[in-house]
Design an enzyme around this catalytic site. Structure first.
Site, mmCIF file in Angstrom:
data_model
loop_
_atom_site.group_PDB
_atom_site.id
_atom_site.type_symbol
_atom_site.label_atom_id
_atom_site.label_comp_id
_atom_site.label_asym_id
_atom_site.label_seq_id
_atom_site.Cartn_x
_atom_site.Cartn_y
_atom_site.Cartn_z
ATOM 1 N N PHE A 1 0.893 -1.153 -0.003
ATOM 2 C CA PHE A 1 0.030 0.146 0.182
ATOM 3 C C PHE A 1 0.999 1.226 -0.015
ATOM 4 C CE2 PHE A 1 1.029 -0.114 4.686
ATOM 5 C CZ PHE A 1 0.982 1.172 4.878
ATOM 6 N N LYS B 1 -0.984 -6.698 -9.474
ATOM 7 C CA LYS B 1 -1.911 -6.945 -8.296
ATOM 8 C C LYS B 1 -1.616 -6.004 -7.175
ATOM 9 C CE LYS B 1 -2.912 -8.163 -4.628
ATOM 10 N NZ LYS B 1 -3.428 -7.279 -3.794
ATOM 11 N N GLU C 1 -4.973 -3.635 -1.736
ATOM 12 C CA GLU C 1 -6.356 -3.377 -1.825
ATOM 13 C C GLU C 1 -6.786 -2.180 -1.159
ATOM 14 O OE1 GLU C 1 -4.813 -5.885 -0.795
ATOM 15 O OE2 GLU C 1 -5.796 -7.209 0.634
ATOM 16 N N SER D 1 5.335 -6.938 3.608
ATOM 17 C CA SER D 1 5.740 -7.349 4.676
ATOM 18 C C SER D 1 6.565 -8.617 4.701
ATOM 19 C CB SER D 1 4.842 -7.392 5.805
ATOM 20 O OG SER D 1 3.821 -8.437 5.071
ATOM 21 N N CYS E 1 9.582 1.924 3.407
ATOM 22 C CA CYS E 1 10.312 0.660 3.820
ATOM 23 C C CYS E 1 11.967 1.189 4.192
ATOM 24 C CB CYS E 1 10.166 -0.091 2.753
ATOM 25 S SG CYS E 1 11.022 0.423 1.273
ATOM 26 N N GLU F 1 8.972 -4.325 13.232
ATOM 27 C CA GLU F 1 8.772 -3.211 12.248
ATOM 28 C C GLU F 1 7.515 -2.629 12.775
ATOM 29 O OE1 GLU F 1 7.693 -4.365 8.167
ATOM 30 O OE2 GLU F 1 8.883 -2.515 7.634
HETATM 31 P P1 NAD Z 1 1.406 -6.610 2.972
HETATM 32 O O1 NAD Z 1 2.529 -7.637 3.024
HETATM 33 O O2 NAD Z 1 0.174 -6.575 3.940
HETATM 34 O O3 NAD Z 1 0.825 -6.722 1.489
HETATM 35 C C1 NAD Z 1 1.672 -6.661 0.345
HETATM 36 C C2 NAD Z 1 0.744 -7.143 -0.737
HETATM 37 O O4 NAD Z 1 0.520 -8.677 -0.363
HETATM 38 C C3 NAD Z 1 -0.570 -6.733 -1.134
HETATM 39 O O5 NAD Z 1 -0.724 -6.632 -2.542
HETATM 40 C C4 NAD Z 1 -1.464 -7.718 -0.283
HETATM 41 O O6 NAD Z 1 -2.640 -7.490 -0.947
HETATM 42 C C5 NAD Z 1 -1.017 -9.134 -0.374
HETATM 43 N N1 NAD Z 1 -1.121 -9.851 0.805
HETATM 44 C C6 NAD Z 1 -1.488 -9.292 2.002
HETATM 45 N N2 NAD Z 1 -1.797 -10.597 2.631
HETATM 46 C C7 NAD Z 1 -1.582 -11.537 2.074
HETATM 47 C C8 NAD Z 1 -1.582 -12.996 2.222
HETATM 48 N N3 NAD Z 1 -1.773 -13.439 3.432
HETATM 49 N N4 NAD Z 1 -1.195 -13.738 1.067
HETATM 50 C C9 NAD Z 1 -0.871 -13.194 0.026
HETATM 51 N N5 NAD Z 1 -1.069 -11.977 -0.228
HETATM 52 C C10 NAD Z 1 -1.199 -11.311 0.615
HETATM 53 O O7 NAD Z 1 2.338 -5.128 3.206
HETATM 54 P P2 NAD Z 1 1.729 -3.775 2.869
HETATM 55 O O8 NAD Z 1 1.066 -3.557 4.563
HETATM 56 O O9 NAD Z 1 0.784 -3.600 1.979
HETATM 57 O O10 NAD Z 1 2.993 -2.825 2.910
HETATM 58 C C11 NAD Z 1 3.640 -2.530 3.976
HETATM 59 C C12 NAD Z 1 5.183 -3.278 4.051
HETATM 60 O O11 NAD Z 1 5.766 -3.375 2.824
HETATM 61 C C13 NAD Z 1 5.997 -3.045 5.254
HETATM 62 O O12 NAD Z 1 6.489 -4.560 5.821
HETATM 63 C C14 NAD Z 1 7.076 -2.407 4.300
HETATM 64 O O13 NAD Z 1 8.457 -2.537 5.053
HETATM 65 C C15 NAD Z 1 7.029 -3.474 3.090
HETATM 66 N N6 NAD Z 1 7.689 -2.675 1.963
HETATM 67 C C16 NAD Z 1 8.932 -3.070 1.512
HETATM 68 C C17 NAD Z 1 9.526 -2.453 0.693
HETATM 69 C C18 NAD Z 1 10.833 -3.072 0.267
HETATM 70 O O14 NAD Z 1 11.363 -2.494 -0.643
HETATM 71 N N7 NAD Z 1 11.725 -3.998 1.135
HETATM 72 C C19 NAD Z 1 9.086 -1.489 0.150
HETATM 73 C C20 NAD Z 1 7.708 -0.915 0.424
HETATM 74 C C21 NAD Z 1 7.135 -1.586 1.400
#
Ligand code: NAD
Length: 497
Positions: free
Chosen positions: A150, A174, A177, A227, A282, A382
């Site tokens: 997000f 994808k 959401e 994450s 991040c 985090e």
């Molecule tokens: P998230 O892991 O909740 O979601 C990321 C994606 O995975 C979304 O598209 C989501 O719909 C999908 N998703 C969520 N739950 C899922 C599941 N159980 N099974 C399969 N897919 C699933 O992350 P977020 O809250 O959207 O974003 C924040 C996180 O992203 C933080 O941990 C941040 O550090 C990380 N991030 C990392 C970087 C990097 O470059 N390392 C960059 C940006 C964000």
């Protein structure tokens, strides 16, 4: 009636067969602004089929033509980026200037990908053996999946799709959401730029959509950002299904401040990197490691600057916006509660902020916590919010050990005027992206972005030449043309002559 953000398939919006939706909120007001479609397995297959159907024609489209479309996309994006920034602010909450910055950083990858003719060039050796030539080429993979978080609804997809498309792949994106509209806007922009239908597709949804992308045999690679637990799952599931996977995970970024650092400039940097985008980056600095006797001074300077930050609606004059959802806001606040209960000192308490925005907005002001111990949850986890923890240590060695012992390894920084200390830092620190007096060392598009340890699963970082390699596979060709010197029977292993 509230509208529903749909999928984008075969060059146009696609409603999908299911009626499942999730609400999308405006974080500055707390109101539901739209709904987003949640794909079923059948919807996902339909979109993947469109990407697969467009592949053979796109991969055979000349590099010149592909590049022209990239340039057209770049021009449109540059001219209309404020529209995209507004969409981001409405659904994510970050302030407009920050949203614009995100688009600009994404645009840099588009500009890098405009150089794809040069990036795809292979090698050629004439007369590798007598009258035999050998050369290397790089070819696209097929339909590829991008699953994004997000916090950067435009930039993170743009870390991947410009290069993927330029290299001749077709894409299924994808998005999160929580803020799905930016992806649809970019899809329309691709259509306006002349990209053939089916080359860029958007699949809205949750785990159901992700699981189909991970398992569907037509998808050849997965680029995931999110994450750490989900990154780990995506990497394990995608590779088990035989796909190429790069899964970028979470972070806990430390900045070490040595006693010789300029404390005013360092305090500026801590505030910018700790609270920009409400800490939902991040690469945000979440731990400031103060070395030796400077700690009191440094904390006072950070606190003074933090007090000047205006929290409010990102479309107004605020410095910092709300958190993305109420659930996330409450989770971040619970870490502040835990830090307080564990005995850390709350120097500035964002839980009591008076924000310039809607009464039901997801507000949490910048929060500064001192005397944090590495065993407190405010340190170990985090948090992904505007919470800056200060850990005090006695020596540089102790500071380095702290960073190197951390499970994450995304970004880190050192603040010092001592070149030798900085050089030791870049050499010994076990983190993928390092800043020397630079708090958020996000590499330019022509370098690659990625962390170490629990911050990245897979061995390829995003964009730069690593991105080009990820979205292509190599082939070498050994060639000879009719030549009498090659005649005769010889069953031995071919050797050069
Ligand atoms: P998230 O892991 O909740 O979601 C990321 C994606 O995975 C979304 O598209 C989501 O719909 C999908 N998703 C969520 N739950 C899922 C599941 N159980 N099974 C399969 N897919 C699933 O992350 P977020 O809250 O959207 O974003 C924040 C996180 O992203 C933080 O941990 C941040 O550090 C990380 N991030 C990392 C970087 C990097 O470059 N390392 C960059 C940006 C964000």
């Amino acid at each position: 009636m509230t509208e529903t953000v749909q999928h984008w398939c075969d060059g146009k919006a696609f409603a999908g067969a299911t009626t499942a939706t999730a609400p999308v909120t405006n974080p500055a007001t707390g109101a539901v602004s739209t709904l987003v479609a949640l794909a079923s397995v059948e919807d996902a297959k339909y979109v993947i089929d469109a990407a697969a159907g467009a592949f053979s024609e796109w991969r055979d489209t000349s590099v010149a033509k592909r590049t022209q479309i990239l340039f057209a996309f770049r021009e449109l994006l540059n001219a209309r980026k404020s529209e995209l920034a507004e969409i981001i602010t409405r659904e994510h909450g970050k302030v407009l200037s920050d949203a614009l910055g995100e688009v600009t950083r994404g645009q840099e990858v588009v500009e890098f990908a405009c150089g794809i003719p040069h990036l795809l060039k292979g090698g050629f050796t004439e007369n590798a053996s007598t009258n035999v030539d050998i050369y290397s080429i790089r070819q696209p993979l097929g339909p590829v999946a991008i699953i994004s978080p997000f916090n950067f609804p435009a930039m993170v997809p743009m870390w991947f799709f410009p290069i993927a498309i330029a290299a001749g792949n077709t894409v299924v994106l994808k998005p999160s959401e929580k803020d799905p509209s930016a992806a649809m806007w970019m899809a329309q922009l691709w259509a306006d730029a002349g990209l053939p239908a089916g080359v860029f597709n958007v699949l809205q949804g949750d785990k159901v959509a992700v699981d189909e992308l991970l398992r569907n045999p037509m998808i050849k690679s997965v680029s995931f950002v999110g994450s750490t637990p989900i990154a780990r799952y995506v990497y394990a599931t995608g590779t088990a299904a035989g796909k190429r996977v790069q899964a970028l995970g979470g972070a806990k970024n430390h900045a070490i401040v040595l006693p010789d650092a300029d404390l005013d400039l360092t305090a500026d940097a801590m505030v910018n990197a700790g609270f920009g985008s409400a800490g939902e980056r991040c690469m945000a600095i979440s731990v400031c490691v103060a070395v030796g006797p400077i700690a009191d001074d440094l904390v006072a300077k950070i606190a003074a600057r933090t007090r000047t930050i205006k929290t409010g609606d990102g479309t107004g004059g605020a410095d910092m916006g709300p958190l993305v959802t109420k659930a996330h806001r409450d989770k971040v606040a619970s870490y502040v509660d835990a830090g307080e209960a564990d005995g850390a000192t709350i120097v500035i308490d964002g839980r009591t902020v008076e924000a310039d925005g809607g009464a039901d907005g997801f507000w949490l002001g910048p929060t500064l916590i001192d005397h944090v111990d590495p065993d407190m949850s405010v340190y170990t986890d985090e948090i992904f919010g505007p919470v800056l923890a200060v850990v005090r240590v006695e020596s540089y060695d102790e500071a380095m050990d702290l960073v190197n012992a951390n499970a994450y390894g995304n970004g880190t920084a050192i603040f010092t005027n001592d070149g030798g200390a900085a050089r030791r830092f870049q050499n010994e620190i076990e983190v993928g992206m390092v800043g020397i007096n630079v708090p958020i060392p996000v590499p330019m598009a022509y370098y690659s972005f990625g962390g170490w340890k629990n911050s990245l699963f897979g061995d390829t970082h995003a964009h730069g030449t690593e991105g080009v390699h990820f979205f292509t596979r190599g082939k070498t060709v050994t060639s000879r043309w009719l030549d009498p010197s090659h005649g005769g029977i010889e069953l031995g292993f071919p050797q050069n002559a």
